[in-house]
Design an enzyme around this catalytic site. Sequence first.
Site, PDB file in Angstrom:
ATOM      1  N   ASN A   1      14.840  -1.115  -3.517  1.00  0.00           N
ATOM      2  CA  ASN A   1      14.931  -0.050  -2.691  1.00  0.00           C
ATOM      3  C   ASN A   1      16.205   0.224  -1.829  1.00  0.00           C
ATOM      4  OD1 ASN A   1      14.041  -2.192  -0.990  1.00  0.00           O
ATOM      5  ND2 ASN A   1      12.888  -1.073   0.559  1.00  0.00           N
TER       6      ASN A   1
ATOM      7  N   CYS B   1      13.135   4.176  -3.986  1.00  0.00           N
ATOM      8  CA  CYS B   1      12.104   3.027  -4.318  1.00  0.00           C
ATOM      9  C   CYS B   1      12.803   2.184  -5.112  1.00  0.00           C
ATOM     10  CB  CYS B   1      10.837   3.367  -4.840  1.00  0.00           C
ATOM     11  SG  CYS B   1       9.592   4.281  -3.451  1.00  0.00           S
TER      12      CYS B   1
ATOM     13  N   GLU C   1      11.375   0.833  -7.691  1.00  0.00           N
ATOM     14  CA  GLU C   1      10.849   0.980  -9.173  1.00  0.00           C
ATOM     15  C   GLU C   1      11.793   2.353  -9.724  1.00  0.00           C
ATOM     16  OE1 GLU C   1       8.984   0.894  -6.516  1.00  0.00           O
ATOM     17  OE2 GLU C   1       6.927   0.233  -7.013  1.00  0.00           O
TER      18      GLU C   1
ATOM     19  N   CYS D   1       3.843   3.091  -4.833  1.00  0.00           N
ATOM     20  CA  CYS D   1       3.737   4.336  -4.292  1.00  0.00           C
ATOM     21  C   CYS D   1       3.188   5.274  -5.419  1.00  0.00           C
ATOM     22  CB  CYS D   1       4.543   4.893  -3.374  1.00  0.00           C
ATOM     23  SG  CYS D   1       6.102   5.796  -4.322  1.00  0.00           S
TER      24      CYS D   1
HETATM   25  N1  THU Z   1       8.982   1.058  -1.349  1.00  0.00           N
HETATM   26  C1  THU Z   1       9.337   0.841  -2.757  1.00  0.00           C
HETATM   27  O1  THU Z   1      10.684   0.364  -2.864  1.00  0.00           O
HETATM   28  N2  THU Z   1       8.578   0.830  -3.693  1.00  0.00           N
HETATM   29  C2  THU Z   1       7.138   1.330  -3.420  1.00  0.00           C
HETATM   30  O2  THU Z   1       6.519   1.595  -4.383  1.00  0.00           O
HETATM   31  C3  THU Z   1       6.815   1.483  -2.122  1.00  0.00           C
HETATM   32  C4  THU Z   1       7.666   1.608  -1.061  1.00  0.00           C
HETATM   33  C5  THU Z   1      10.159   1.286  -0.380  1.00  0.00           C
HETATM   34  C6  THU Z   1      10.501   2.518   0.112  1.00  0.00           C
HETATM   35  C7  THU Z   1      10.984   2.188   1.408  1.00  0.00           C
HETATM   36  O3  THU Z   1      12.371   1.815   1.611  1.00  0.00           O
HETATM   37  C8  THU Z   1      10.237   0.957   2.001  1.00  0.00           C
HETATM   38  O4  THU Z   1       9.738   0.579   0.682  1.00  0.00           O
HETATM   39  C9  THU Z   1       9.209   1.055   2.953  1.00  0.00           C
HETATM   40  O5  THU Z   1       8.259   2.391   2.591  1.00  0.00           O
END
Ligand code: THU
Length: 133
Positions: free
Chosen positions: A43, A54, A56, A87
Amino acid sequence: MSNQDALFNTALACYNHAYAPYSNFAVGAAVLGSNGKIYGGCNVENVSYPCGTCAEAGAIAAMNADGERLIKEIVVVASGTDLITPCGACLQRIFEFSDSSTLVHLATTDGIKKSYKIAELLPVSFAEESLRK
Ligand code: THU
C-alpha cells in the site's frame, strides 16, 4: 522453496516497504501469474487520502505491466494478529484477472493462515457478462 513460500516471502518483503504513514497499517501482496512469475505490491498512501493505493492494486498492476493477465494465487499480508481480507474494491480487481481456481491466501507476518477461492470471497460478482445483459 515451494511456490507458496516464494509468494509469501515476496508479499512480506513488500509489506516491509509499505508506505502507510497515515493509517500505520502496512499491507503487502504478491500474485503468482499463470506464467509462473511472482509480482509484488504494497500500500502506498498519500496526504490526500483518496489518492492512496492498496497493496493488491500494486501487485496486479505490476503483473499487467509484464503482460500477464491470469492470477493463479495471491497472498495478502497485513499488520497485526487478525487476518484481513482484501477490501471490496480489491476483490473486484482480483476477480477481473481470476478463473474459478484462483486462490486468495490470507497471511499474518508469520505465514499463510487461511486460503479461499475468489468465488468464496466474492460470490456474486460484477463480471464482463454483466455489461451485455
Ligand atoms: N489496504 C490494502 O492495501 N489492502 C486492502 O485490501 C485493505 C486496505 C490498505 C489501504 C490503506 O493504506 C490501509 O490499508 C488502511 O486501510
